[in-house]
Design a protein around this motif. Structure first.
Motif, PDB file in Angstrom:
ATOM      1  N   LEU A  58       1.246  -0.595  -4.189  1.00 23.74           N
ATOM      2  CA  LEU A  58       0.830  -1.194  -5.460  1.00 23.74           C
ATOM      3  C   LEU A  58       1.572  -2.484  -5.773  1.00 23.74           C
ATOM      4  O   LEU A  58       1.542  -2.948  -6.897  1.00 23.74           O
ATOM      5  N   GLU A  59       2.216  -3.068  -4.757  1.00 28.07           N
ATOM      6  CA  GLU A  59       2.983  -4.304  -4.972  1.00 28.07           C
ATOM      7  C   GLU A  59       3.931  -4.129  -6.142  1.00 28.07           C
ATOM      8  O   GLU A  59       3.878  -4.876  -7.120  1.00 28.07           O
ATOM      9  N   PRO A  60       4.823  -3.141  -6.076  1.00 30.05           N
ATOM     10  CA  PRO A  60       5.649  -2.824  -7.244  1.00 30.05           C
ATOM     11  C   PRO A  60       6.680  -3.906  -7.535  1.00 30.05           C
ATOM     12  O   PRO A  60       7.076  -4.650  -6.651  1.00 30.05           O
ATOM     13  N   GLU A  61       7.074  -3.965  -8.804  1.00 27.33           N
ATOM     14  CA  GLU A  61       8.145  -4.894  -9.182  1.00 27.33           C
ATOM     15  C   GLU A  61       9.495  -4.252  -8.967  1.00 27.33           C
ATOM     16  O   GLU A  61      10.497  -4.922  -8.806  1.00 27.33           O
ATOM     17  N   LEU A  62       9.501  -2.914  -9.031  1.00 24.89           N
ATOM     18  CA  LEU A  62      10.748  -2.173  -8.855  1.00 24.89           C
ATOM     19  C   LEU A  62      10.518  -1.140  -7.755  1.00 24.89           C
ATOM     20  O   LEU A  62       9.533  -0.407  -7.769  1.00 24.89           O
ATOM     21  N   LEU A  63      11.432  -1.130  -6.804  1.00 22.77           N
ATOM     22  CA  LEU A  63      11.289  -0.217  -5.679  1.00 22.77           C
ATOM     23  C   LEU A  63      12.482   0.730  -5.687  1.00 22.77           C
ATOM     24  O   LEU A  63      13.629   0.280  -5.717  1.00 22.77           O
ATOM     25  N   LEU A  64      12.201   2.033  -5.714  1.00 26.15           N
ATOM     26  CA  LEU A  64      13.271   3.025  -5.645  1.00 26.15           C
ATOM     27  C   LEU A  64      13.220   3.649  -4.265  1.00 26.15           C
ATOM     28  O   LEU A  64      12.189   4.203  -3.878  1.00 26.15           O
ATOM     29  N   LEU A  65      14.307   3.559  -3.525  1.00 22.45           N
ATOM     30  CA  LEU A  65      14.301   4.041  -2.153  1.00 22.45           C
ATOM     31  C   LEU A  65      15.391   5.087  -1.978  1.00 22.45           C
ATOM     32  O   LEU A  65      16.557   4.812  -2.234  1.00 22.45           O
ATOM     33  N   ASP A  66      15.006   6.278  -1.564  1.00 24.16           N
ATOM     34  CA  ASP A  66      15.995   7.333  -1.328  1.00 24.16           C
ATOM     35  C   ASP A  66      16.235   7.447   0.172  1.00 24.16           C
ATOM     36  O   ASP A  66      15.399   7.978   0.892  1.00 24.16           O
ATOM     37  N   GLU A  67      17.326   6.933   0.618  1.00 20.31           N
ATOM     38  CA  GLU A  67      17.710   6.913   2.035  1.00 20.31           C
ATOM     39  C   GLU A  67      16.584   6.385   2.912  1.00 20.31           C
ATOM     40  O   GLU A  67      16.069   7.096   3.762  1.00 20.31           O
ATOM     41  N   PRO A  68      16.223   5.113   2.718  1.00 22.35           N
ATOM     42  CA  PRO A  68      15.084   4.548   3.448  1.00 22.35           C
ATOM     43  C   PRO A  68      15.323   4.449   4.946  1.00 22.35           C
ATOM     44  O   PRO A  68      14.366   4.513   5.715  1.00 22.35           O
ATOM     45  N   THR A  69      16.572   4.288   5.372  1.00 19.61           N
ATOM     46  CA  THR A  69      16.781   4.046   6.798  1.00 19.61           C
ATOM     47  C   THR A  69      17.263   5.285   7.549  1.00 19.61           C
ATOM     48  O   THR A  69      17.503   5.208   8.744  1.00 19.61           O
ATOM     49  N   ALA A  70      17.396   6.428   6.842  1.00 14.82           N
ATOM     50  CA  ALA A  70      17.797   7.636   7.555  1.00 14.82           C
ATOM     51  C   ALA A  70      16.679   7.988   8.531  1.00 14.82           C
ATOM     52  O   ALA A  70      15.523   8.099   8.151  1.00 14.82           O
ATOM     53  N   GLY A  71      17.000   8.131   9.794  1.00 13.23           N
ATOM     54  CA  GLY A  71      15.977   8.482  10.778  1.00 13.23           C
ATOM     55  C   GLY A  71      15.349   7.274  11.455  1.00 13.23           C
ATOM     56  O   GLY A  71      14.469   7.428  12.288  1.00 13.23           O
ATOM     57  N   LEU A  72      15.779   6.070  11.097  1.00 12.05           N
ATOM     58  CA  LEU A  72      15.257   4.887  11.784  1.00 12.05           C
ATOM     59  C   LEU A  72      16.268   4.418  12.828  1.00 12.05           C
ATOM     60  O   LEU A  72      17.479   4.512  12.615  1.00 12.05           O
ATOM     61  N   ASP A  73      15.751   3.882  13.935  1.00  9.56           N
ATOM     62  CA  ASP A  73      16.671   3.349  14.937  1.00  9.56           C
ATOM     63  C   ASP A  73      17.232   2.016  14.421  1.00  9.56           C
ATOM     64  O   ASP A  73      16.690   1.429  13.490  1.00  9.56           O
ATOM     65  N   PRO A  74      18.336   1.523  15.005  1.00  9.79           N
ATOM     66  CA  PRO A  74      18.981   0.306  14.489  1.00  9.79           C
ATOM     67  C   PRO A  74      18.015  -0.881  14.397  1.00  9.79           C
ATOM     68  O   PRO A  74      18.050  -1.625  13.422  1.00  9.79           O
ATOM     69  N   ASP A  75      17.136  -1.030  15.396  1.00 13.94           N
ATOM     70  CA  ASP A  75      16.185  -2.144  15.355  1.00 13.94           C
ATOM     71  C   ASP A  75      15.284  -2.043  14.143  1.00 13.94           C
ATOM     72  O   ASP A  75      15.028  -3.010  13.443  1.00 13.94           O
ATOM     73  N   ARG A  76      14.792  -0.827  13.916  1.00 13.78           N
ATOM     74  CA  ARG A  76      13.885  -0.615  12.786  1.00 13.78           C
ATOM     75  C   ARG A  76      14.610  -0.808  11.464  1.00 13.78           C
ATOM     76  O   ARG A  76      14.060  -1.364  10.527  1.00 13.78           O
ATOM     77  N   SER A  77      15.880  -0.372  11.404  1.00 18.77           N
ATOM     78  CA  SER A  77      16.656  -0.573  10.176  1.00 18.77           C
ATOM     79  C   SER A  77      16.793  -2.059   9.906  1.00 18.77           C
ATOM     80  O   SER A  77      16.641  -2.522   8.781  1.00 18.77           O
TER      81      SER A  77
END
Ligand SMILES: Nc1ncnc2c1ncn2[C@@H]1O[C@H](COP(=O)(O)OP(=O)(O)OP(=O)(O)O)[C@@H](O)[C@H]1O
Ligand SMILES: [Mg+2]
Lengths: 368, 254
Positions: B163-182
């Motif tokens: 929804l193209e938000p103005e405020l983004l709440l992220l709960d551990e967005p990079t947990a489970g991502l490889d370093p490149d993806r992070s």
């Protein structure tokens, strides 16, 4: 400063102002789309330099207005250009994969295949149960007593009130309706035969089976299903715990054991209701009713009733576990399989009941 | 635009949260301004997820207030509450994808809820978001159960961005991502922040992401925000948690 997105045509040039973001676009979207679709705007030069924000929703809108081509002249900041380039890089309308709706023959075919698939699954489950039983005979220490007790409590003890209530009401109703007819013929005493045979042999087991299928069958399917959705089943396997011994078998055994008892209980209460109604309607006293019941209803009927309870209980748990294990890890599949479990269990119970009726047609009918 | 006059995007005053009979937050204050990328750090079980749930109005404050875009969420009527919630995107810790819907429909869901966009528009937007999180258009057909753990996170991020938000709440967005993806996640957020002036509150234990992305850091401990400030300031601060993070971050920055 005005935030709402605006579009003006100034001296042969399209000038956009305001915030071109989804939330700002939404209120006046209809008019804006009409304006964008109007006069051949795509061929004019565009000026986005006064646009304060341009998000991807607006970029898609512009790109569609331009018929998926860059306009002859575009004044835009580096960032806006990048947002638009991302949209431009997307493949346009993909070859829409037209899902052909299956015809009648095809649908019947799928149904038949699903039927065979389910029958195979049921047979496999039955075989697994026999193997597990053999395994448990060899290793009695692995018997899941706790799960068995918990299931007996949940499916049996907790079902006592509702089966009693329904049984009682059915007893009263049948007795009341029969009494109305019997009185016309002066055959009041036959109420004992009618109630005795119909409740003990037929109504008790079927009624309890329908209730238990709705109550415990659905619960068993849902429980196994959720365990599949949340990968609990896999966690069990990972700990070296057999899911069929720990999860499926206790349910099968518990319901098979508990159903005859529930049938006995519900039939007794239904007879009580019938006696009650007979007393009020026909003035038949309790001791007289009980005495005649022994004479009018051969014990074979009770054995048939309890035997049915045993088989029905097994069928319900069998079907419930089968559909529970077929749940795919999503909520839609969970609800579909729970429904299927209850419907199939009740249908199978009625079917088995018909088979019972044919096979025992010469047994236990009172001779006059 | 004059930064001081615009109301804070998120403002919590004297917030207390009680779950069951124990306090998760007690007298907590936090003010997040537009355009900040706030890294929320704190020990496991310290109440970070619960704090995000407060912003969404999923938990009610036992005391104090939470205001969003300058308005108190609890005071608004249901219609404007919904309008406010549409201005933010939430990435849940476990993804919270709709398990019955394929990836495409998961991302399209909030867009369809608007009931204003036609299907071609929605399709393009969904594919854009998929591309943003480095997924192929073909992944749209997969069911959530068929995704890997990191893919779940990325689809959930795409849905939060829908929804193209103005405020983004992220709960551990990079947990489970490889370093490149992070790394590319951090680049993506940075780019969105530059283009759209996004405000982000992210819970993270990932030092790389924190060092790369956060403009500000909030430290949650002892049931309140014990420190809040610019990344460098907080990392130089006294709090043991900051010190623990500092060791890691400095090696990253150097
Ligand atoms: N629904 C709930 N019911 C009861 N207690 C809860 C509930 N949700 C959270 N809690 C409790 O609130 C505290 C904070 O939980 P929260 O999920 O916010 O932690 P967190 O900081 O996000 O931890 P993590 O980093 O491990 O995700 C915990 O002690 C937890 O037990
Ligand atoms: Mg958490």
């Amino acid at each position: 400063m005005n935030l709402s997105p605006r579009l003006q045509v100034e001296s042969g040039k399209v000038v956009l102002t305001g915030q071109w973001t989804l939330s700002e676009l939404l209120p006046g979207l209809k008019e804006l789309e009409a304006r964008l679709a109007g006069d051949d705007l795509a061929t004019l030069p565009w000026d986005l330099s006064s646009v304060s924000r341009l998000d991807s929703a607006a970029a898609v809108l512009l790109w569609r207005t331009w018929n998926e081509r860059w306009p002859v002249e575009l004044v835009a900041s580096e960032m806006q250009r990048r947002a638009l380039e991302r949209v431009a890089a997307m493949p346009s309308a993909e070859a829409s994969s037209t899902l052909s709706t299956p015809g009648l023959v095809e649908r019947v075919g799928y149904l038949v295949l699903a039927l065979f698939d389910n029958m195979q699954g049921l047979v496999v489950l039955y075989g697994q149960m026999l193997l597990d039983l053999v395994h448990l005979v060899r290793h009695p220490s692995e018997m899941p007593w706790r799960e068995l007790a918990a299931n007996i409590y949940k499916a049996g003890a907790m079902a006592l009130p509702v089966t009693a209530l329904v049984g009682f009401l059915i007893g009263v109703t049948i007795s009341y309706l029969s009494a109305l007819q019997l009185r016309n013929f002066g055959a009041d005493l036959f109420i004992v035969n009618i109630l005795g045979v119909s409740i003990i042999r037929e109504l008790g087991p079927v009624l309890v089976a329908v209730l238990v299928a709705g109550r415990s069958g659905s619960a068993m399917t849902a429980q196994i299903g959720v365990m599949r959705v949340t990968e609990e089943i896999d966690a069990l396997s990972a700990m070296g715990v057999s899911r069929s011994i720990r999860v499926v078998l206790p349910k099968l055994l518990a319901l098979t054991v508990v159903m005859p008892m529930l049938v006995l209980w519900a039939s007794a209460i239904a007879l009580l209701g019938g006696m009650f109604s007979a007393l009020l309607q026909l003035g038949i006293p309790f001791p007289y009713f009980v005495e005649n019941l022994q004479r009018a209803v051969p014990v074979a009927n009770l054995v048939i009733g309890l035997g049915k309870g045993l088989v029905f209980g097994f069928v319900i748990a069998w079907v419930a576990c089968h559909f529970g294990l077929r749940v795919k890890p999503n909520t839609e599949s969970l609800s579909a399989n729970t429904t299927r479990s209850v419907v199939t269990a009740i249908t199978l119970v009625i079917l088995v009941d018909a088979v019972f009726a044919i096979m025992t047609r010469n047994v236990g009918i009172p001779q006059l | 635009m004059t930064g001081t006059q615009t109301p804070a995007v998120v403002e919590m005053r004297g917030l207390s949260t009680v779950i069951g009979d124990h306090y998760v937050h007690r007298n907590l204050d936090l003010r997040v301004e537009s355009g900040q990328i706030v890294g929320l750090i704190g020990g496991s079980g310290s109440g970070k997820t619960t704090l995000l749930r407060q912003i969404l109005g999923l938990n009610r404050p036992a005391a104090g207030s939470v205001s969003l875009f300058g308005e108190n969420l609890a005071d608004e009527d249901p219609v404007s509450q919904r309008a406010m919630l549409r201005r933010l995107g939430m990435l849940f810790q476990g993804g919270a994808l709709f398990s019955a819907l394929p990836v495409f429909d998961n991302i399209a869901f909030p867009l369809r809820e608007l009931k204003c966009l036609d299907s071609d528009w929605i399709r393009r937007l969904v594919h854009l978001k998929l591309a943003m999180v480095e997924l192929e258009p073909g992944h749209g057909k997969l069911m959530p159960a068929e995704l890997s753990g990191g893919m779940v996170k990325r689809v959930a991020l795409a849905r939060a961005l829908a929804l193209e938000p103005e405020l983004l709440l992220l709960d551990e967005p990079t947990a489970g991502l490889d370093p490149d993806r992070s790394q590319s996640f951090a680049d993506l957020l940075r780019q969105l922040q530059g283009e759209l002036g996004l405000t982000v509150i992210m819970v993270t234990h990932d030092l790389d992401t924190l060092a790369r992305l956060a403009t500000h850091v909030a430290v949650l401990a002892e049931q309140r925000i014990v420190e809040f400030g610019q990344l460098a300031e907080v990392m130089a601060g006294e709090h043991p948690l900051a010190a623990a993070f500092r060791g890691g971050v400095q090696t990253q920055v150097l």
